[in-house]
Enzyme design. Structure first.
Site, mmCIF file in Angstrom:
data_model
loop_
_atom_site.group_PDB
_atom_site.id
_atom_site.type_symbol
_atom_site.label_atom_id
_atom_site.label_comp_id
_atom_site.label_asym_id
_atom_site.label_seq_id
_atom_site.Cartn_x
_atom_site.Cartn_y
_atom_site.Cartn_z
ATOM 1 C CG LEU A 68 -2.147 -0.955 0.969
ATOM 2 C CD1 LEU A 68 -3.248 -0.838 2.062
ATOM 3 C CD2 LEU A 68 -2.859 -0.834 -0.346
ATOM 4 C CG HIS A 69 3.258 1.554 -3.346
ATOM 5 N ND1 HIS A 69 4.464 1.097 -3.247
ATOM 6 C CD2 HIS A 69 2.561 0.822 -4.522
ATOM 7 C CE1 HIS A 69 4.656 0.179 -4.091
ATOM 8 N NE2 HIS A 69 3.792 0.060 -5.031
ATOM 9 C CG ASP A 70 -0.213 6.307 -3.965
ATOM 10 O OD1 ASP A 70 1.285 6.479 -3.923
ATOM 11 O OD2 ASP A 70 -0.708 6.226 -4.607
#
Ligand code: BDR
Ligand code: CA
Length: 313
Positions: free
Chosen positions: A242-244
């Site tokens: 979950l980068h962002d």
């Protein structure tokens, strides 16, 4: 403490979607002034549509969404349908948005909004290529002092690249814009792949989203079901990174993250390493620090925050 005023600049993207949901679920800490869409994971018409789909999924029809730049400042657009699917938001079946896109261009919205605020009072949260921010800073350098902080997802150092061997997608797509941002003098917090690859949606974590049994919980689980195949195949990882959402989680609970204040420069010349974030992690250059480069996250704390906040929507 009053909620922090932010503009989310985004190219949704399943992980952008979760980042936006987390922000919209956290009004005590985060005041979303507006959302600007940029071309990135998919073309601009889709990122703009997806941003509105996500606001409506959150039940926040009054959020203002603006369309920004449809291509990088100096290079052709590169997209990532191979990761995010044809729509950019593949996974759940969500209704087309009814809320309109605003008439004003996203870059002009950023400029006008910053000009209307006191110096150092608005935080920019870029979740995609930095085209809108780089363009705004070039067109209206007077707004730079209005920015409190830029908290962005982009770059990598120890994890090197995900779109090329040397570069992370968001920075690679518009290295010229990234260079402008990193040289702007604004305090910057960077969430690179080094940290986002530690924020993995394992099966129990995704089951927990699904078990919320709400439209949001189920949609997030379905987005992750789709999005995770790419990283599982490529890295053999346990689930989707979950980068962002690391960006919006940082605004709520910065203590979940740790990193170093270092110098970060962007490669804009060499095709071989275009868009590389040259991060002086070991302090060998003597160049001034311009960013907090995050390297670690308390992943359990991050996921319990996400679950708790998504449950509110
Ligand atoms: C970044 O690129 C996009 O694919 C994601 O939405 C994230 O912002 C990760 O490299
Ligand atoms: Ca993104």
């Amino acid at each position: 403490m009053s909620a922090r005023k932010i503009i989310i600049d985004t190219d949704p993207g399943q992980d952008d979607a979760v980042a936006i949901l987390l922000a919209l679920a956290s009004p005590e800490e985060i005041d979303v002034l507006g959302i600007t869409a940029v071309a990135g994971n998919v073309p601009l018409n889709l990122t703009s549509k997806n941003a509105r789909i996500v606001c409506e999924l959150a039940g926040k029809h009054d959020v203002k969404v603006y369309e920004g730049c449809d291509r990088p400042m100096g290079r052709p657009l590169v997209t990532a349908e191979h990761v995010h699917g044809k729509t950019g938001l593949d996974g759940p079946t969500l209704p087309d948005p009814v809320m309109p896109v605003q008439d004003q261009h996203g870059v002009d919205y950023i400029i006008e909004t910053l000009r209307a605020h006191e110096a150092g009072t608005v935080t920019l949260c870029p979740l995609g290529p930095l085209t809108n921010i780089g363009t705004a800073f070039t067109k209206a350098p007077d707004i730079i002092e209005k920015v409190q902080e830029i908290v962005l997802m982009g770059g990598a150092y120890f994890e090197v690249g995900n779109i090329t061997p040397a570069a992370e997608f968001n920075i690679y797509v518009d290295p010229q814009a990234a260079d402008i941002v990193f040289k702007s003098g604004v305090p910057i917090v960077v969430m690179p792949l080094d940290v986002t690859h530690k924020a993995l949606v394992t099966k129990p974590r995704n089951d927990a989203f699904r078990a919320l049994n709400t439209d949001v919980g189920i949609a997030v689980a379905q987005m992750t079901d789709f999005f995770e195949r790419f990283d599982k195949e490529k890295y053999g990882s346990e689930g989707a990174p979950l980068h962002d959402p690391c960006v919006t989680a940082y605004l709520i609970k910065p203590e979940l993250f740790s990193g170093r204040h270092i110098n970060v420069e962007i490669e804009t010349q060499s095709e071989l390493t275009m868009g590389m974030t040259v991060a002086d992690w070991w302090g060998v250059t003597g160049r001034d620090a311009n960013a907090l480069f995050v390297g670690d996250v308390d992943a359990d704390g991050f996921f319990s925050l996400l679950k708790e906040r998504l449950a509110r929507l």
